[in-house]
Design an enzyme around this catalytic site. Structure first.
Site, mmCIF file in Angstrom:
data_model
loop_
_atom_site.group_PDB
_atom_site.id
_atom_site.type_symbol
_atom_site.label_atom_id
_atom_site.label_comp_id
_atom_site.label_asym_id
_atom_site.label_seq_id
_atom_site.Cartn_x
_atom_site.Cartn_y
_atom_site.Cartn_z
ATOM 1 N N HIS A 120 41.052 41.560 39.705
ATOM 2 C CA HIS A 120 40.205 40.851 40.071
ATOM 3 C C HIS A 120 38.682 41.088 39.463
ATOM 4 C CE1 HIS A 120 39.345 43.248 43.927
ATOM 5 N NE2 HIS A 120 38.208 42.749 43.454
ATOM 6 N N ASP A 152 47.121 42.525 41.555
ATOM 7 C CA ASP A 152 45.812 42.671 41.689
ATOM 8 C C ASP A 152 45.736 44.099 40.925
ATOM 9 O OD1 ASP A 152 43.211 42.597 41.417
ATOM 10 O OD2 ASP A 152 42.798 42.708 43.478
ATOM 11 N N SER A 162 36.579 48.119 44.818
ATOM 12 C CA SER A 162 37.624 47.399 44.202
ATOM 13 C C SER A 162 37.953 48.220 43.021
ATOM 14 C CB SER A 162 37.197 45.997 44.071
ATOM 15 O OG SER A 162 37.366 45.265 45.042
ATOM 16 N N GLY A 163 39.195 48.200 42.685
ATOM 17 C CA GLY A 163 39.655 48.859 41.386
ATOM 18 C C GLY A 163 39.735 50.247 41.592
HETATM 19 C C1 4AZ Z 1 35.605 43.620 47.866
HETATM 20 O O1 4AZ Z 1 34.881 42.541 48.116
HETATM 21 C C2 4AZ Z 1 36.293 44.171 49.007
HETATM 22 N N1 4AZ Z 1 37.680 46.366 53.564
HETATM 23 C C3 4AZ Z 1 37.063 45.521 48.872
HETATM 24 C C4 4AZ Z 1 37.828 46.118 49.822
HETATM 25 C C5 4AZ Z 1 37.787 45.341 51.142
HETATM 26 C C6 4AZ Z 1 36.871 44.145 51.401
HETATM 27 C C7 4AZ Z 1 36.410 43.572 50.222
HETATM 28 C C8 4AZ Z 1 38.416 46.087 52.111
HETATM 29 O O2 4AZ Z 1 35.919 44.093 46.612
#
Ligand code: 4AZ
Length: 434
Positions: free
Chosen positions: A244, A289, A384-385
């Site tokens: 993503h 993902d 993320s990632g």
């Molecule tokens: C995000 O928006 C995101 N709490 C990543 C991890 C989590 C929530 C949102 C987990 O990239």
């Protein structure tokens, strides 16, 4: 003297008869003003041009044929807008899940198993005639190009079927039907790469600043110099991350990978050659993902840059297992990125209770939940990632930060892509680039 005639004389005085110094300074002034006006106009034009370029770069791609601007939304959407295909070149590419690799390693002392394609059965490999060339070919099956190490280990009699012999045929491994007896009784324990070695042990519970030497595989993925996602080095030229991250940022040349620093600002950057995704447009953005980034040049092993190990195919972690998460993501739900890398300890949460408590079945078999029952420690936007980490003597990336409701709220833990569920996909992508 008559006044009228004096005025007349004054009015009719030839300007050329004025003092020379005042004439020079006046024309200097005039030229000066003119030059200043020209310079200012040019500066304004340059500034406007610059702003227009920044705006266009952020919103459009320039097509040479036909000469036009293509909105970035239409770039990498699978539809050709430029005749020469500039809008669809250099995009993340989709690699479907192919046939499984014919080799795998077990959590039990990294024992090699190979697939007999005739019977469909997996078996250990006899150590007697196993050679470095066979080890290399086996690791290539799993997409590794580094020099492997191996040794013989004993297995109990319950480990059936008996060990097979493998041979090289046209450069790839071939399983022989058991004929020759495995005299030593030893089977191959194989290590395709050195990985998961951290220079320091994390000690602090709850979010705290981290040193890159503790997590030398952690990188920042940046689009136009802006941190978007975390990622993990899994080989000299490979970074594992979430799919993503590329959703609204598809232009490969605009990505850089920053490695070797716990600070977001100061670090060496690596250009990206290719991005691989497990699905073009998944039914739900939460599914599949996972992405692999191939770098233009390898990241060499140093104290602050080292690869992390992939999980074993047969290592299923039990709920409550301590895990670690790291990243530069938001420190609170609507917060901002952290300049300094942060680390936190969490636990694996069982899928059923994760689904029941919060996610109504959205957590699939290819995802993991992790957090603390009381909340408070979690990943968030910008993490993320990045990896969900498990240590069993060496560190493994068992998950990829993917999604979750809010950050740190009790009963809505973070959800992670299960790396173990995508081992064959990772092997296939890396094998295709050997
Ligand atoms: C995000 O928006 C995101 N709490 C990543 C991890 C989590 C929530 C949102 C987990 O990239």
């Amino acid at each position: 003297m008559n006044m009228d005639s004096a005025l007349e004389r004054l009015n009719s005085r030839d300007p050329c008869t004025r003092p020379k110094s005042s004439r020079v300074s006046e024309s200097f002034k005039r030229v000066g003003i003119l030059v200043l006006a020209v310079v200012l106009t040019l500066a304004c034009l340059v500034a406007i041009g610059f702003l227009v370029k920044i705006y266009l770069d952020h919103h459009y791609l320039f097509c040479k044929q036909p000469l036009k601007l293509v909105p970035l939304k239409q770039v990498c959407d699978g539809q050709l807008d430029c005749l020469q295909g500039e809008d669809e070149a250099n995009c993340p590419q989709w690699v479907p899940e192919g046939p499984p690799a014919r080799a795998r390693v077990s959590k039990d002392r990294s024992i090699l198993q190979v697939l007999n394609s005739n019977t469909g059965a997996w078996s250990c490999v006899c150590h007697d005639h196993f050679t470095p060339a066979l080890a290399r070919a086996t690791c290539e099956q799993m997409g590794y190009s580094s020099t492997p190490t191996f040794h013989g280990v004993e297995v109990g009699a319950e480990q059936l079927p008996p060990p097979y012999e493998v041979v090289l045929s046209n450069g790839s491994i071939q399983v022989l039907e058991p004929g020759r007896k495995c005299l030593s009784g030893l089977v191959v324990s194989l290590f395709c790469s050195s990985c998961g070695q951290s220079g320091r042990t994390p000690r602090v519970l709850g979010g705290s600043p981290a040193a890159i030497e503790t997590w030398p595989w952690q990188v920042s993925l940046q689009y136009r110099k802006e941190h978007i996602c975390g990622g993990s080095i899994i080989g000299p030229g490979w970074v594992l991350t979430a799919a993503h991250c590329f959703k609204n940022n598809p232009i490969i040349q605009s990505w850089r990978v920053k490695a070797g620093s716990d600070l977001l600002s100061g670090a060496a950057t690596f250009a990206v050659e290719k991005v691989f995704l497990a699905e073009v447009t998944p039914a739900s953005p939460k599914d599949n993902d996972i992405a692999l980034v191939k770098l233009r040049s390898p990241v060499h092993d140093t104290d602050s840059t080292k690869p992390i190990c992939l999980p074993y195919f047969d290592e299923e972690l039990v709920p409550g297992t301590p895990l670690w998460v790291i990243g530069w993501g938001y420190m609170e739900e609507h917060g901002k990125l952290s300049e300094r890398l942060q680390q936190a300890e969490v636990q694996l949460i069982d899928k059923r209770s994760c689904n029941q408590a919060a996610y109504h079945g959205d957590v699939t078999d290819r995802m993991l939940c992790a957090g603390l029952p009381q909340g408070g420690v979690d990943t968030c936007q910008g993490d993320s990632g990045g990896p969900l980490l498990y240590s069993s003597g060496h560190w493994q990336v068992v998950g990829i930060v993917s999604w979750g409701q809010g950050c740190g709220t009790p009963s809505t833990p973070g959800v992670y892509t299960s790396v173990r569920a995508y081992l064959d996909w990772i092997y296939a992508v890396r094998r295709s680039e050997l």
